[in-house]
Scaffold this motif. Structure first.
Motif, PDB file in Angstrom:
ATOM      1  N   LYS A   1       0.830  -1.198   0.000  1.00  0.00           N
ATOM      2  CA  LYS A   1       0.000   0.000   0.000  1.00  0.00           C
ATOM      3  C   LYS A   1       0.870   1.257   0.000  1.00  0.00           C
ATOM      4  O   LYS A   1       0.616   2.211  -0.735  1.00  0.00           O
ATOM      5  CB  LYS A   1      -0.914  -0.011   1.228  1.00  0.00           C
ATOM      6  CG  LYS A   1      -1.983   1.015   1.219  1.00  0.00           C
ATOM      7  CD  LYS A   1      -2.905   0.818   2.422  1.00  0.00           C
ATOM      8  CE  LYS A   1      -4.101   1.734   2.347  1.00  0.00           C
ATOM      9  NZ  LYS A   1      -5.008   1.516   3.475  1.00  0.00           N
ATOM     10  N   GLU A   2       1.920   1.251   0.797  1.00  0.00           N
ATOM     11  CA  GLU A   2       2.851   2.380   0.842  1.00  0.00           C
ATOM     12  C   GLU A   2       3.564   2.544  -0.498  1.00  0.00           C
ATOM     13  O   GLU A   2       3.710   3.659  -1.006  1.00  0.00           O
ATOM     14  CB  GLU A   2       3.872   2.176   1.954  1.00  0.00           C
ATOM     15  CG  GLU A   2       4.830   3.321   2.123  1.00  0.00           C
ATOM     16  CD  GLU A   2       5.823   3.099   3.257  1.00  0.00           C
ATOM     17  OE1 GLU A   2       6.856   3.795   3.246  1.00  0.00           O
ATOM     18  OE2 GLU A   2       5.594   2.250   4.120  1.00  0.00           O
ATOM     19  N   LEU A   3       3.971   1.442  -1.087  1.00  0.00           N
ATOM     20  CA  LEU A   3       4.649   1.481  -2.379  1.00  0.00           C
ATOM     21  C   LEU A   3       3.716   2.009  -3.459  1.00  0.00           C
ATOM     22  O   LEU A   3       4.128   2.801  -4.312  1.00  0.00           O
ATOM     23  CB  LEU A   3       5.168   0.094  -2.742  1.00  0.00           C
ATOM     24  CG  LEU A   3       6.012  -0.012  -4.003  1.00  0.00           C
ATOM     25  CD1 LEU A   3       7.239   0.885  -3.918  1.00  0.00           C
ATOM     26  CD2 LEU A   3       6.422  -1.453  -4.246  1.00  0.00           C
ATOM     27  N   ASP A   4       2.457   1.586  -3.430  1.00  0.00           N
ATOM     28  CA  ASP A   4       1.481   2.096  -4.397  1.00  0.00           C
ATOM     29  C   ASP A   4       1.323   3.602  -4.266  1.00  0.00           C
ATOM     30  O   ASP A   4       1.189   4.309  -5.269  1.00  0.00           O
ATOM     31  CB  ASP A   4       0.131   1.411  -4.202  1.00  0.00           C
ATOM     32  CG  ASP A   4       0.126  -0.035  -4.675  1.00  0.00           C
ATOM     33  OD1 ASP A   4       1.049  -0.421  -5.415  1.00  0.00           O
ATOM     34  OD2 ASP A   4      -0.812  -0.772  -4.282  1.00  0.00           O
ATOM     35  N   THR A   5       1.338   4.098  -3.043  1.00  0.00           N
ATOM     36  CA  THR A   5       1.232   5.539  -2.802  1.00  0.00           C
ATOM     37  C   THR A   5       2.433   6.278  -3.385  1.00  0.00           C
ATOM     38  O   THR A   5       2.282   7.317  -4.026  1.00  0.00           O
ATOM     39  CB  THR A   5       1.115   5.819  -1.294  1.00  0.00           C
ATOM     40  OG1 THR A   5      -0.012   5.110  -0.775  1.00  0.00           O
ATOM     41  CG2 THR A   5       0.960   7.300  -1.017  1.00  0.00           C
ATOM     42  N   VAL A   6       3.616   5.738  -3.185  1.00  0.00           N
ATOM     43  CA  VAL A   6       4.839   6.353  -3.715  1.00  0.00           C
ATOM     44  C   VAL A   6       4.817   6.350  -5.241  1.00  0.00           C
ATOM     45  O   VAL A   6       5.134   7.358  -5.884  1.00  0.00           O
ATOM     46  CB  VAL A   6       6.098   5.624  -3.180  1.00  0.00           C
ATOM     47  CG1 VAL A   6       7.350   6.090  -3.905  1.00  0.00           C
ATOM     48  CG2 VAL A   6       6.234   5.838  -1.688  1.00  0.00           C
ATOM     49  N   ILE A   7       4.404   5.245  -5.830  1.00  0.00           N
ATOM     50  CA  ILE A   7       4.348   5.146  -7.289  1.00  0.00           C
ATOM     51  C   ILE A   7       3.341   6.138  -7.850  1.00  0.00           C
ATOM     52  O   ILE A   7       3.606   6.814  -8.849  1.00  0.00           O
ATOM     53  CB  ILE A   7       4.021   3.704  -7.721  1.00  0.00           C
ATOM     54  CG1 ILE A   7       5.216   2.790  -7.434  1.00  0.00           C
ATOM     55  CG2 ILE A   7       3.647   3.644  -9.195  1.00  0.00           C
ATOM     56  CD1 ILE A   7       4.931   1.313  -7.613  1.00  0.00           C
ATOM     57  N   ALA A   8       2.190   6.254  -7.214  1.00  0.00           N
ATOM     58  CA  ALA A   8       1.171   7.205  -7.674  1.00  0.00           C
ATOM     59  C   ALA A   8       1.689   8.641  -7.584  1.00  0.00           C
ATOM     60  O   ALA A   8       1.449   9.448  -8.482  1.00  0.00           O
ATOM     61  CB  ALA A   8      -0.099   7.049  -6.853  1.00  0.00           C
ATOM     62  N   ALA A   9       2.416   8.966  -6.527  1.00  0.00           N
ATOM     63  CA  ALA A   9       2.966  10.319  -6.373  1.00  0.00           C
ATOM     64  C   ALA A   9       4.000  10.603  -7.464  1.00  0.00           C
ATOM     65  O   ALA A   9       4.042  11.702  -8.022  1.00  0.00           O
ATOM     66  CB  ALA A   9       3.592  10.482  -4.994  1.00  0.00           C
TER      67      ALA A   9
ATOM     68  N   ALA B   1       3.839  13.443 -10.352  1.00  0.00           N
ATOM     69  CA  ALA B   1       4.927  14.405 -10.536  1.00  0.00           C
ATOM     70  C   ALA B   1       5.399  14.402 -11.991  1.00  0.00           C
ATOM     71  O   ALA B   1       5.649  15.466 -12.570  1.00  0.00           O
ATOM     72  CB  ALA B   1       6.086  14.079  -9.592  1.00  0.00           C
ATOM     73  N   ASP B   2       5.504  13.214 -12.581  1.00  0.00           N
ATOM     74  CA  ASP B   2       5.893  13.121 -13.995  1.00  0.00           C
ATOM     75  C   ASP B   2       4.851  13.789 -14.887  1.00  0.00           C
ATOM     76  O   ASP B   2       5.197  14.501 -15.836  1.00  0.00           O
ATOM     77  CB  ASP B   2       6.064  11.659 -14.420  1.00  0.00           C
ATOM     78  CG  ASP B   2       7.315  11.016 -13.848  1.00  0.00           C
ATOM     79  OD1 ASP B   2       8.182  11.751 -13.335  1.00  0.00           O
ATOM     80  OD2 ASP B   2       7.412   9.772 -13.921  1.00  0.00           O
ATOM     81  N   LEU B   3       3.586  13.563 -14.599  1.00  0.00           N
ATOM     82  CA  LEU B   3       2.513  14.163 -15.376  1.00  0.00           C
ATOM     83  C   LEU B   3       2.530  15.685 -15.248  1.00  0.00           C
ATOM     84  O   LEU B   3       2.388  16.404 -16.242  1.00  0.00           O
ATOM     85  CB  LEU B   3       1.165  13.610 -14.933  1.00  0.00           C
ATOM     86  CG  LEU B   3      -0.060  14.090 -15.680  1.00  0.00           C
ATOM     87  CD1 LEU B   3       0.030  13.704 -17.158  1.00  0.00           C
ATOM     88  CD2 LEU B   3      -1.316  13.511 -15.058  1.00  0.00           C
ATOM     89  N   ASP B   4       2.744  16.182 -14.027  1.00  0.00           N
ATOM     90  CA  ASP B   4       2.818  17.629 -13.814  1.00  0.00           C
ATOM     91  C   ASP B   4       3.991  18.242 -14.577  1.00  0.00           C
ATOM     92  O   ASP B   4       3.867  19.307 -15.189  1.00  0.00           O
ATOM     93  CB  ASP B   4       2.943  17.949 -12.320  1.00  0.00           C
ATOM     94  CG  ASP B   4       1.684  17.612 -11.541  1.00  0.00           C
ATOM     95  OD1 ASP B   4       0.618  17.428 -12.166  1.00  0.00           O
ATOM     96  OD2 ASP B   4       1.778  17.530 -10.291  1.00  0.00           O
ATOM     97  N   ALA B   5       5.138  17.556 -14.556  1.00  0.00           N
ATOM     98  CA  ALA B   5       6.312  18.045 -15.270  1.00  0.00           C
ATOM     99  C   ALA B   5       6.066  18.059 -16.778  1.00  0.00           C
ATOM    100  O   ALA B   5       6.437  19.014 -17.467  1.00  0.00           O
ATOM    101  CB  ALA B   5       7.533  17.182 -14.937  1.00  0.00           C
ATOM    102  N   GLN B   6       5.423  17.021 -17.292  1.00  0.00           N
ATOM    103  CA  GLN B   6       5.120  16.961 -18.720  1.00  0.00           C
ATOM    104  C   GLN B   6       4.152  18.068 -19.111  1.00  0.00           C
ATOM    105  O   GLN B   6       4.317  18.709 -20.146  1.00  0.00           O
ATOM    106  CB  GLN B   6       4.533  15.596 -19.086  1.00  0.00           C
ATOM    107  CG  GLN B   6       4.299  15.417 -20.568  1.00  0.00           C
ATOM    108  CD  GLN B   6       5.574  15.395 -21.376  1.00  0.00           C
ATOM    109  OE1 GLN B   6       6.520  14.703 -21.024  1.00  0.00           O
ATOM    110  NE2 GLN B   6       5.624  16.155 -22.442  1.00  0.00           N
TER     111      GLN B   6
END
Length: 57
Positions: free
Chosen positions: A15-23, A27-32
């Protein structure tokens, strides 16, 4: 009891890893999106600057 505890820990870690991946994806989407907006602004500026700076006689 050890098996149940281990499954719970694994579930929490995932669950923690999924949260990190989603963040990171966000961030990648915001940068793009920021890159695309800047590129569009530069292209619009380039289109507006097609008027010659020097008047030809």
């Amino acid at each position: 009891m050890q098996g149940a505890l281990r499954r719970h820990v694994t579930k929490m870690e995932r669950k923690e890893l999924d949260t990190v991946i989603a963040a990171r994806k966000q961030a990648d989407l915001d940068a793009q999106n920021a890159y695309n907006a800047e590129l569009e602004a530069l292209l619009e500026k380039g289109k507006a600057a097609r008027i010659p700076r020097i008047a030809f006689i």
